[in-house]
Design an enzyme around this catalytic site. Structure first.
Site, PDB file in Angstrom:
ATOM      1  N   HIS A 142       4.439   0.600   5.833  1.00 17.51           N
ATOM      2  CA  HIS A 142       4.339  -0.244   7.035  1.00 17.51           C
ATOM      3  C   HIS A 142       4.950   0.439   8.262  1.00 17.51           C
ATOM      4  O   HIS A 142       4.501   0.194   9.385  1.00 17.51           O
ATOM      5  CB  HIS A 142       5.049  -1.581   6.809  1.00 17.51           C
ATOM      6  N   LEU A 387       5.827  -4.755  -3.596  1.00 15.90           N
ATOM      7  CA  LEU A 387       4.664  -4.034  -3.051  1.00 15.90           C
ATOM      8  C   LEU A 387       5.139  -2.905  -2.133  1.00 15.90           C
ATOM      9  O   LEU A 387       4.350  -2.298  -1.418  1.00 15.90           O
ATOM     10  CB  LEU A 387       3.730  -5.002  -2.308  1.00 15.90           C
ATOM     11  N   PHE A 388       6.408  -2.637  -2.112  1.00 16.12           N
ATOM     12  CA  PHE A 388       7.008  -1.416  -1.551  1.00 16.12           C
ATOM     13  C   PHE A 388       6.703  -1.179  -0.074  1.00 16.12           C
ATOM     14  O   PHE A 388       6.525  -0.021   0.353  1.00 16.12           O
ATOM     15  CB  PHE A 388       6.587  -0.186  -2.382  1.00 16.12           C
ATOM     16  N   CYS A 389       6.634  -2.236   0.717  1.00 12.50           N
ATOM     17  CA  CYS A 389       6.368  -2.087   2.163  1.00 12.50           C
ATOM     18  C   CYS A 389       5.112  -1.255   2.412  1.00 12.50           C
ATOM     19  O   CYS A 389       5.021  -0.515   3.406  1.00 12.50           O
ATOM     20  CB  CYS A 389       7.561  -1.478   2.906  1.00 12.50           C
ATOM     21  N   ALA A 390       4.172  -1.347   1.489  1.00 15.98           N
ATOM     22  CA  ALA A 390       2.871  -0.700   1.663  1.00 15.98           C
ATOM     23  C   ALA A 390       1.866  -1.662   1.045  1.00 15.98           C
ATOM     24  O   ALA A 390       1.165  -1.330   0.089  1.00 15.98           O
ATOM     25  CB  ALA A 390       2.846   0.662   0.990  1.00 15.98           C
TER      26      ALA A 390
END
Ligand code: PMP
Length: 439
Positions: A142, A387-390
């Protein structure tokens, strides 16, 4: 209580009677020592295993020592005439030079200290020349997805490195045709994915970008801690990194690259330190050029010095050997995961694509947050779930994993294990054993 975690510092195995330790074994032990002892030893709590380096790596001894040494001399930076202030100013500017050397910046590049990669990419987004178009991928973190202006071209997640290059080539050709070739363009890509660890074809993307007269910015948050990164060799125009992923404390990052856009932009922060002169009228301000233009306010001296100390220690280490060591741990982890019947790895490219020490996966039929909690409670293993900032990438890879495997019981979020300096085969094996015996 904080202590150096060195429970498994390897020494060359004593030679069995009649057998001498081979040069290869000696070298492997020396590399292990470099990664788990000395200035690159990482701080930790005995018994707790950090497998979340991609979120925040543990602090290296080099960073902790540099901070401890400077603390008594702690004074204002660029502000005072006293000895403490002069020493602090010198330490800050030396830190900038160390980081510049580590990143291989060109002589006329700017090196701006920021808070982290997110801050660095936001600074670059605010420094784009008027009318600049940005091209990026839907697979970005992100931090490299959200700061860019309206009109940014977001390319779909490519299936291979070659497809990524072709997609950028086509997008840049299209933009050139649309604008008559005049408008500035920036390609913004990651060096290594924070979800899959897969490495992107940065040098090729830079060649394509430059052939079209565009610039390229590299989100190196995940690449820089694992592999040698040289701005001049890769021929990228900008690089962004975070100190806390590079074995230094939180709150320090860097944007390094071409000075012209940065010098022409409005200061990122308005305030003291960024000004040449301020008149009585509200807008009567002349701003400085160079790094200080975007570093208004009292800077993070200790963060800069800590980051520089790690950069120096890494610069003096055998990076190729450290890379090979990490790759061997990664191979152990990936093959161990592949052997577990309910575990599915997430990937964008093919199985053999180059990667850094990051692996995301799901355990079919299990909620990822519940698995992460069990790993932490029963096994003292620290992993990330989510979701790992992606989000766009992670959701897509979860859907692809379901389609590839034909399983309908995959959870909606994933787990991520990531390794680095201080990781050992025993850490990897503990995770594999834990996953094999989930309650
Ligand atoms: N880019 C990538 C590839 C990352 O992995 C991260 C952090 N997970 C960031 C950018 C943002 O880094 P920071 O949170 O330090 O700003």
């Amino acid at each position: 209580m904080i202590s150096l975690s060195a429970p498994e510092v390897p020494v060359p195995a004593p030679a069995e009677p009649g057998r001498t330790v081979t040069p290869t074994e000696h070298r492997a032990a020396a590399v292990d020592r470099a990664a788990t002892a000395g200035p690159l030893a990482v701080l930790g709590v005995p018994g707790k295993v950090n497998l979340d380096y991609a979120a925040t790596a543990p602090c290296a001894r080099a960073a902790a020592d540099a901070v401890a040494e400077l603390l008594p001399w702690y004074g204002s930076v660029h502000r005072g005439a006293g000895a403490l202030s002069r020493r602090s100013t010198l330490a800050y500017e030396r830190a900038r030079q160390c980081v510049a050397d580590f990143l291989g910046v060109r002589p006329d590049d700017s090196v701006v200290f920021t808070r982290n990669t997110t801050d660095a990419l936001n600074l670059l987004a605010r420094s784009l020349p008027p009318g600049c178009r940005v091209v990026t991928f839907a697979s970005e973190h992100h931090a490299n997805l959200l700061p860019w202006p309206a009109g940014t071209v977001r390319l779909p997640v490519p299936g291979s490195a070659a497809e990524a290059v072709r997609a950028v080539d086509a997008a840049l050709r299209e933009l050139r045709r649309g604008s008559g070739g005049g408008a500035p363009v920036l390609v913004a890509v990651t060096g290594a994915s924070n979800v899959t660890g897969e490495c992107w074809p940065v040098a090729e993307l830079a060649r394509v970008a430059h052939r079209h007269g565009a610039r390229i910015a590299l989100d190196a948050a995940q690449l820089a801690p694992h592999a040698v990164l040289d701005i001049a060799t890769l021929a990228v125009d900008y690089v962004a990194v975070s100190g806390h992923k590079l074995y230094a404390p939180f709150g320090i990052g860097v944007l390094a690259g071409r000075a012209d856009w940065l010098d022409a932009a409005a200061p990122y922060l308005a305030g003291g330190g960024a000004t040449l002169a301020v008149g009585a009228a509200t807008h009567d301000v002349r701003w400085v050029d160079g790094s200080a233009r975007h570093e208004a306010g009292t800077p993070n001296l200790l963060g800069a010095v800590a980051l520089a100390a790690v950069c120096t220690a890494l610069g003096e280490a055998d990076r190729a050997a450290l890379y090979a060591r990490e790759q061997s741990l990664l191979a152990r982890l990936r093959s161990g995961l592949a052997a577990l019947p309910d575990v599915l790895e997430l990937r964008t490219f093919d199985d053999a694509a180059p990667r850094v020490g990051i692996v995301s996966f799901v355990v079919a039929g299990r909620d990822s947050a519940a698995v992460a909690t069990e790993l932490a409670r029963r096994w003292q293993l620290g992993l990330r779930d989510g979701l790992f900032c992606a989000h766009p990438l992670a959701r897509r890879l979860l859907a692809e994993a379901a389609a590839r495997s034909g399983r309908r019981d995959l959870p909606p979020t994933a787990l991520r294990a990531s390794i680095g300096l201080g990781s050992t085969p025993a850490h990897v094996d503990r995770l594999l054993t834990a996953l094999a015996t989930l309650g």
